[in-house]
Write a protein that holds these residues in place. Structure first.
Motif, PDB file in Angstrom:
ATOM      1  N   MET A  32       0.826  -1.211   0.000  1.00 34.26           N
ATOM      2  CA  MET A  32       0.000   0.000   0.000  1.00 34.26           C
ATOM      3  C   MET A  32       0.858   1.257   0.000  1.00 34.26           C
ATOM      4  N   VAL A  33       1.865   1.276   0.859  1.00 37.85           N
ATOM      5  CA  VAL A  33       2.755   2.448   0.928  1.00 37.85           C
ATOM      6  C   VAL A  33       3.494   2.623  -0.387  1.00 37.85           C
ATOM      7  N   TYR A  34       3.969   1.519  -0.978  1.00 38.16           N
ATOM      8  CA  TYR A  34       4.680   1.595  -2.251  1.00 38.16           C
ATOM      9  C   TYR A  34       3.785   2.139  -3.357  1.00 38.16           C
ATOM     10  N   LEU A  35       2.549   1.676  -3.431  1.00 40.36           N
ATOM     11  CA  LEU A  35       1.618   2.131  -4.467  1.00 40.36           C
ATOM     12  C   LEU A  35       1.277   3.605  -4.304  1.00 40.36           C
ATOM     13  N   ILE A  36       1.086   4.017  -3.068  1.00 38.84           N
ATOM     14  CA  ILE A  36       0.730   5.423  -2.808  1.00 38.84           C
ATOM     15  C   ILE A  36       1.908   6.341  -3.114  1.00 38.84           C
ATOM     16  N   GLN A  37       3.104   5.937  -2.690  1.00 42.92           N
ATOM     17  CA  GLN A  37       4.276   6.801  -2.821  1.00 42.92           C
ATOM     18  C   GLN A  37       4.887   6.778  -4.214  1.00 42.92           C
ATOM     19  N   ASP A  38       4.993   5.595  -4.827  1.00 44.76           N
ATOM     20  CA  ASP A  38       5.711   5.483  -6.096  1.00 44.76           C
ATOM     21  C   ASP A  38       4.803   5.399  -7.319  1.00 44.76           C
ATOM     22  N   PHE A  39       3.538   4.957  -7.127  1.00 49.34           N
ATOM     23  CA  PHE A  39       2.636   4.844  -8.271  1.00 49.34           C
ATOM     24  C   PHE A  39       1.494   5.860  -8.226  1.00 49.34           C
ATOM     25  N   ASN A  40       1.537   6.751  -7.219  1.00 50.42           N
ATOM     26  CA  ASN A  40       0.554   7.843  -7.103  1.00 50.42           C
ATOM     27  C   ASN A  40      -0.891   7.325  -7.124  1.00 50.42           C
ATOM     28  N   ILE A  44      -7.517   4.784  -0.916  1.00 51.63           N
ATOM     29  CA  ILE A  44      -8.571   3.776  -0.896  1.00 51.63           C
ATOM     30  C   ILE A  44      -8.344   2.739  -1.998  1.00 51.63           C
ATOM     31  N   ASN A  45      -7.919   3.205  -3.190  1.00 50.67           N
ATOM     32  CA  ASN A  45      -7.645   2.274  -4.297  1.00 50.67           C
ATOM     33  C   ASN A  45      -6.450   1.370  -3.983  1.00 50.67           C
ATOM     34  N   ALA A  46      -5.438   1.955  -3.321  1.00 59.09           N
ATOM     35  CA  ALA A  46      -4.281   1.155  -2.921  1.00 59.09           C
ATOM     36  C   ALA A  46      -4.687   0.080  -1.915  1.00 59.09           C
ATOM     37  N   ALA A  47      -5.605   0.443  -1.010  1.00 60.96           N
ATOM     38  CA  ALA A  47      -6.101  -0.527  -0.034  1.00 60.96           C
ATOM     39  C   ALA A  47      -6.848  -1.663  -0.734  1.00 60.96           C
ATOM     40  N   GLN A  48      -7.577  -1.323  -1.787  1.00 62.23           N
ATOM     41  CA  GLN A  48      -8.307  -2.344  -2.532  1.00 62.23           C
ATOM     42  C   GLN A  48      -7.360  -3.272  -3.284  1.00 62.23           C
ATOM     43  N   ILE A  49      -6.306  -2.713  -3.891  1.00 64.05           N
ATOM     44  CA  ILE A  49      -5.317  -3.548  -4.585  1.00 64.05           C
ATOM     45  C   ILE A  49      -4.637  -4.485  -3.599  1.00 64.05           C
ATOM     46  N   PRO A 103       5.085   5.988 -12.824  1.00 59.92           N
ATOM     47  CA  PRO A 103       4.654   7.344 -13.174  1.00 59.92           C
ATOM     48  C   PRO A 103       5.566   8.382 -12.531  1.00 59.92           C
ATOM     49  N   MET A 104       5.475   9.606 -13.015  1.00 60.31           N
ATOM     50  CA  MET A 104       6.274  10.686 -12.449  1.00 60.31           C
ATOM     51  C   MET A 104       5.927  10.878 -10.980  1.00 60.31           C
ATOM     52  N   LYS A 105       6.960  10.978 -10.155  1.00 65.32           N
ATOM     53  CA  LYS A 105       6.742  11.061  -8.715  1.00 65.32           C
ATOM     54  C   LYS A 105       6.165  12.415  -8.312  1.00 65.32           C
ATOM     55  N   CYS A 106       5.246  12.388  -7.325  1.00 60.34           N
ATOM     56  CA  CYS A 106       4.639  13.634  -6.835  1.00 60.34           C
ATOM     57  C   CYS A 106       5.672  14.459  -6.081  1.00 60.34           C
ATOM     58  N   VAL A 107       5.593  15.765  -6.242  1.00 60.06           N
ATOM     59  CA  VAL A 107       6.424  16.684  -5.471  1.00 60.06           C
ATOM     60  C   VAL A 107       5.685  17.023  -4.186  1.00 60.06           C
ATOM     61  N   LYS A 108       6.363  16.950  -3.065  1.00 60.96           N
ATOM     62  CA  LYS A 108       5.721  17.189  -1.777  1.00 60.96           C
ATOM     63  C   LYS A 108       5.115  18.591  -1.736  1.00 60.96           C
ATOM     64  N   GLY A 109       3.852  18.661  -1.347  1.00 59.46           N
ATOM     65  CA  GLY A 109       3.158  19.937  -1.249  1.00 59.46           C
ATOM     66  C   GLY A 109       2.404  20.315  -2.502  1.00 59.46           C
ATOM     67  N   SER A 110       2.577  19.544  -3.599  1.00 59.16           N
ATOM     68  CA  SER A 110       1.887  19.865  -4.845  1.00 59.16           C
ATOM     69  C   SER A 110       0.477  19.289  -4.830  1.00 59.16           C
ATOM     70  N   ASP A 111      -0.329  19.712  -5.765  1.00 58.53           N
ATOM     71  CA  ASP A 111      -1.700  19.216  -5.883  1.00 58.53           C
ATOM     72  C   ASP A 111      -1.657  17.744  -6.322  1.00 58.53           C
ATOM     73  N   PRO A 112      -2.236  16.824  -5.517  1.00 56.92           N
ATOM     74  CA  PRO A 112      -2.200  15.398  -5.882  1.00 56.92           C
ATOM     75  C   PRO A 112      -2.821  15.113  -7.242  1.00 56.92           C
ATOM     76  N   PRO A 349       4.359   4.014   8.628  1.00 64.73           N
ATOM     77  CA  PRO A 349       2.935   3.659   8.718  1.00 64.73           C
ATOM     78  C   PRO A 349       2.667   2.184   8.438  1.00 64.73           C
ATOM     79  N   SER A 350       3.393   1.612   7.469  1.00 65.31           N
ATOM     80  CA  SER A 350       3.153   0.213   7.111  1.00 65.31           C
ATOM     81  C   SER A 350       3.555  -0.750   8.223  1.00 65.31           C
TER      82      SER A 350
END
Length: 548
Positions: A32-40, A44-49, A103-112, A349-350
């Protein structure tokens, strides 16, 4: 030739279990943490996967068990599935190593919403890797149990094996979840996944080194499920025949000793017709001419034993739903809470689910060393496996109540600090508030998981011992899918689980699951009261000392 089997095989078999569970914890419980952080991917979708992957891990074992019982045996299925797991791990390492596969990694503080989303190709590679990992973990892990139990001859020894089998399973899932979560966050997920795969290969090497000590059961040479289907077909064909009271009118196993002849039971007497002999259906030597026209009494009784198990097995599905809700929902809670342990150290968190494993391992250790011996001494008889499972049911219900109360507390803190619309803000409440619910979940598993493994292994027919563990995995897998469906229903039909859980009512989900668990517990009590244990002759292994 030295007698094979016994406790001498325990270190080798348990090493394989340690390897696969370390890989499972390192890759899947950090997923879940990997999907949220690296695959954006949204939370909730990460929890389902995560839930779907775990569901596959629990359902694939049934296929592996059928292959083991029918064709290859547990020994070969374990090393083959290890190779498949290693291949899936390699793919995950490659994905984590090359930016073009993510995918391109999110920049901290940017719009998700402006973050890169994974392409179909990237998701395809990811899902292929996860499918290989799920197949390898599921098939290997659930064949290790019957492989180890088959080395021992008595119910007591086999039950103790399953205690330590589940103990090491949860211990190494916990260790890997924390260590790989730390390595992945600190040095990159490629290193984390690589270490997970390396430990699995090491466990496989130790397992193969013990080959000369193993007692290896011979596969049936054809699917035992075909024999079960034949009983149904033949019984329907002979439905108009009258049942006989004479034992010689029923077909027994060729060459069977008359002193251990199987007597047709009165339970589901309809199927007894499948073993009713008619003129010309057997050879002068007593062999069956056409197995689709006549079955043995043993085959009939094997089918009946499975039918008797179905109600109890179905209750095992819902008893695992709280576990699924706990795993996915607790991480969503943990992501919003304060992770500090002291002023300098933060818990990933994980890693919060480690307390489930601590609860499970502690419970199994206390059961094996203190509680069960004391129970037997005070009651002058051992605790039955179904009694152990019943206690697990009760603890799971209490777990949901405690989790609901903690979530109510968290939502009150959210409202107090006006954080309802601030999904990325940290709620000033320690993540350790989640520990009581997680520990209770682990305690419940410590009772009902090894209890169900040992119960099914004990009660399943001799030719379906691998399937006995696979069917437990199937129950857990169905629980994952039911948990997924429940979360989807809650998301669509209520406002309890929005992507921003600070605006939801996760406590209502816990209450709902607790009510379902209470109803299921009542159903389990009725099924267990009506169930009769199989009577099995036990043979001690000569010279085999009990495990200390």
């Amino acid at each position: 030739m030295a007698k094979k089997g016994g406790w001498v095989t325990f270190p080798f078999i348990i090493a394989a279990n340690m390897g696969v569970t370390f890989a499972y914890g390192g890759m899947v419980f950090n997923l879940m943490v990997y999907l949220i952080q690296d695959f954006n991917i949204k939370k909730i979708n990460a929890a389902q996967i995560f839930t779907v992957v775990n569901g596959c891990i629990q359902t694939f074992p049934l296929l592996g068990a059928i292959i083991a019982d029918s064709f290859l045996g547990c020994y070969s299925v374990i090393w083959i599935s290890s190779i498949i797991l290693s291949l899936g791990t390699l793919f995950l390492v490659i994905i984590a190593s090359f930016s073009k596969l993510k995918p391109m990694k999110c920049v901290k503080g940017s719009d998700p919403n402006l973050c890169g989303t994974p392409s179909s190709f990237q998701l395809g590679i990811l899902y292929t890797s996860l499918a290989l990992v799920a197949f390898g973990v599921g098939v290997k892990r659930y064949n290790i149990g019957p492989m180890g139990a088959s080395q021992l001859n008595t119910r007591k020894q086999q039950t103790r094996f399953f205690n330590w089998y589940v103990f090491t399973m949860y211990l190494f899932i916990g260790i890997s979840t924390i260590s790989i979560g730390y390595v992945g966050g600190k040095f990159g997920w490629a290193w984390g996944f690589a270490i997970s795969g390396a430990v699995n290969i090491l466990g496989l090497a130790v397992y193969l080194s013990g080959t000369r000590f193993y007692r290896r059961s011979k596969p049936q040479g054809g699917s035992p499920f075909v024999a079960l289907v034949r009983v149904v077909v033949v019984a329907i064909r002979k439905r108009k025949l009258s049942l006989s009271e004479k034992m010689e009118d029923y077909c027994q196993e060729p060459g069977i000793d008359q002193d251990i002849i199987t007597i047709p039971s009165t339970f589901f007497r309809f199927f007894n017709r499948a073993a009713l002999k008619l003129e010309g259906e057997t050879t002068p030597e007593g062999l069956i001419r056409n197995p689709w026209r006549l079955c043995t009494v043993k085959e009939v009784e094997d089918l009946k034993s499975l039918i008797k198990l179905l109600p109890l097995w179905s209750s095992a599905i819902l008893v695992n739903v709280p576990l699924i809700i706990q795993y996915s929902s607790t991480l969503l809670q943990a992501l919003t809470m304060d992770h500090h342990l002291g002023s300098h150290f933060q818990i990933p968190p994980s890693s919060i689910n480690i307390f489930v494993f601590i609860g499970t391992c502690s419970t199994i250790f206390l059961l094996d060393r203190f509680i069960l011996p004391m129970w037997e001494k005070l009651n002058r008889r051992p605790m039955t496996l179904l009694q152990r499972v019943a206690i697990g049911h009760v603890v799971d219900i209490v777990c949901m109540i405690v989790s609901a109360l903690v979530e109510i507390k968290r939502l009150n803190v959210v409202k107090l600090h006006n954080l309802e619309n601030k999904n990325d803000s940290v709620v000033p409440m320690s993540v350790f508030w989640l520990v009581p619910g997680l520990v209770l979940s682990g305690i419940g598993e410590g009772f009902h998981i090894p209890g169900n493994f040992a119960f099914n292994y004990q009660e399943f027919p001799a030719g379906l011992k691998s399937t006995s563990n696979g069917i437990v995995g199937l129950a857990i897998g169905l629980a994952f899918y039911i948990g997924t469906a429940l979360i989807e229903y809650v998301k669509k039909g209520t406002n309890w689980m929005p992507d921003n859980i600070n605006k939801g009512r996760l406590d209502n989900v816990f209450w709902l699951v607790g009510i379902i668990g209470g109803i299921n517990f009542g159903y389990f009590l009725v099924c267990s009261y009506l169930y009769e244990y199989r009577k099995v002759e036990e043979e001690e292994i000569s010279g085999d000392e009990d495990f200390k």
